[in-house]
Design an enzyme around this catalytic site. Structure first.
Site, PDB file in Angstrom:
ATOM      1  N   ASP A   1     -60.676  38.134 -39.519  1.00  0.00           N
ATOM      2  CA  ASP A   1     -59.544  37.829 -38.640  1.00  0.00           C
ATOM      3  C   ASP A   1     -60.059  36.768 -37.670  1.00  0.00           C
ATOM      4  O   ASP A   1     -60.741  37.086 -36.693  1.00  0.00           O
ATOM      5  CB  ASP A   1     -59.101  39.091 -37.887  1.00  0.00           C
ATOM      6  CG  ASP A   1     -57.995  38.801 -36.879  1.00  0.00           C
ATOM      7  OD1 ASP A   1     -57.223  37.843 -37.095  1.00  0.00           O
ATOM      8  OD2 ASP A   1     -57.905  39.530 -35.881  1.00  0.00           O
TER       9      ASP A   1
ATOM     10  N   GLU B   1     -57.335  36.150 -42.724  1.00  0.00           N
ATOM     11  CA  GLU B   1     -55.965  36.153 -42.218  1.00  0.00           C
ATOM     12  C   GLU B   1     -55.557  34.729 -41.865  1.00  0.00           C
ATOM     13  O   GLU B   1     -56.290  34.005 -41.197  1.00  0.00           O
ATOM     14  CB  GLU B   1     -55.860  37.049 -40.985  1.00  0.00           C
ATOM     15  CG  GLU B   1     -54.444  37.202 -40.489  1.00  0.00           C
ATOM     16  CD  GLU B   1     -54.313  38.206 -39.364  1.00  0.00           C
ATOM     17  OE1 GLU B   1     -53.740  37.836 -38.330  1.00  0.00           O
ATOM     18  OE2 GLU B   1     -54.781  39.353 -39.522  1.00  0.00           O
TER      19      GLU B   1
ATOM     20  N   ASP C   1     -59.481  43.757 -33.268  1.00  0.00           N
ATOM     21  CA  ASP C   1     -59.711  42.560 -34.075  1.00  0.00           C
ATOM     22  C   ASP C   1     -60.586  42.888 -35.285  1.00  0.00           C
ATOM     23  O   ASP C   1     -60.396  42.331 -36.364  1.00  0.00           O
ATOM     24  CB  ASP C   1     -60.360  41.463 -33.230  1.00  0.00           C
ATOM     25  CG  ASP C   1     -59.471  41.045 -32.076  1.00  0.00           C
ATOM     26  OD1 ASP C   1     -58.645  40.141 -32.266  1.00  0.00           O
ATOM     27  OD2 ASP C   1     -59.571  41.663 -30.991  1.00  0.00           O
TER      28      ASP C   1
END
Length: 183
Positions: A11, A71, A144
């Site tokens: 991410d 992502e 996260d």
């Protein structure tokens, strides 16, 4: 089909980069690690990008992932934020590409849908589902790292290992019917 592989999920971010790693053996996935790279204390954007690249290379050299799931930046109203996020993603991707590791990009809604069945799920809902699915004892303060882990799990699910078309009465039934895929 390769019998065993490692998937690194990322991410990307310029404040916090979250990552998670799973091992896939046949049709089972096992949690290896999740963590985050904290970048808040660095004001220079180029230093942040350098650190993202170096940490991604370090993860690759330590865990030897066969594939990377990352992502994709979401499209918001703030163009500067999107640019920063895109740079962070690009640097992480460049690290993987420099080691010839295949990379797959997933939209945030696709990741949420794969993990929770709801493309509009909250970070907390995604984290709780991962906790249940992978048997995680605790969740991190910042989510996260679970977002990075979710990218890896989404990649596993999207490789055709989860049967499509089955109906489940709820998450408990889903987990029970798929526990052979989860260690």
């Amino acid at each position: 089909m390769q019998n065993e592989k490692i998937i690194l999920g990322i991410d990307p971010g310029t404040t916090i980069m979250g990552f998670g790693i799973i091992k896939v053996q046949g049709k089972k996935m096992t949690f290896i690690q999740m963590n985050e790279l904290m970048l808040k204390k660095y004001s220079d954007p180029f230093t942040k990008l350098k650190l993202i690249f170096e940490r991604t290379i370090e993860l690759i050299d330590t865990y030897h992932p066969d594939e990377i799931a990352i992502e994709a930046p979401f499209y918001g109203k703030n163009v500067q934020s999107m640019l920063k996020l895109g740079r962070a993603q690009g640097v992480a991707m460049a690290a993987g590409l420099s080691r010839q590791i295949p990379i797959t990009e997933y939209l945030p809604k696709k990741i949420k849908m794969a993990i929770t069945g709801n493309g509009n799920a909250s970070k907390e809902q995604v984290a709780k589902m991962l906790q249940s699915t992978l048997g995680l004892k605790t969740l991190p303060k910042n989510l996260d790292s679970t977002d990075g882990l979710a990218a890896a799990v989404c990649h596993f699910y999207n490789e055709g290992r989860v049967e499509v078309g089955k109906s489940y009465t709820g998450w408990t039934a889903y987990v029970k019917k798929n526990e052979d895929r989860i260690k």
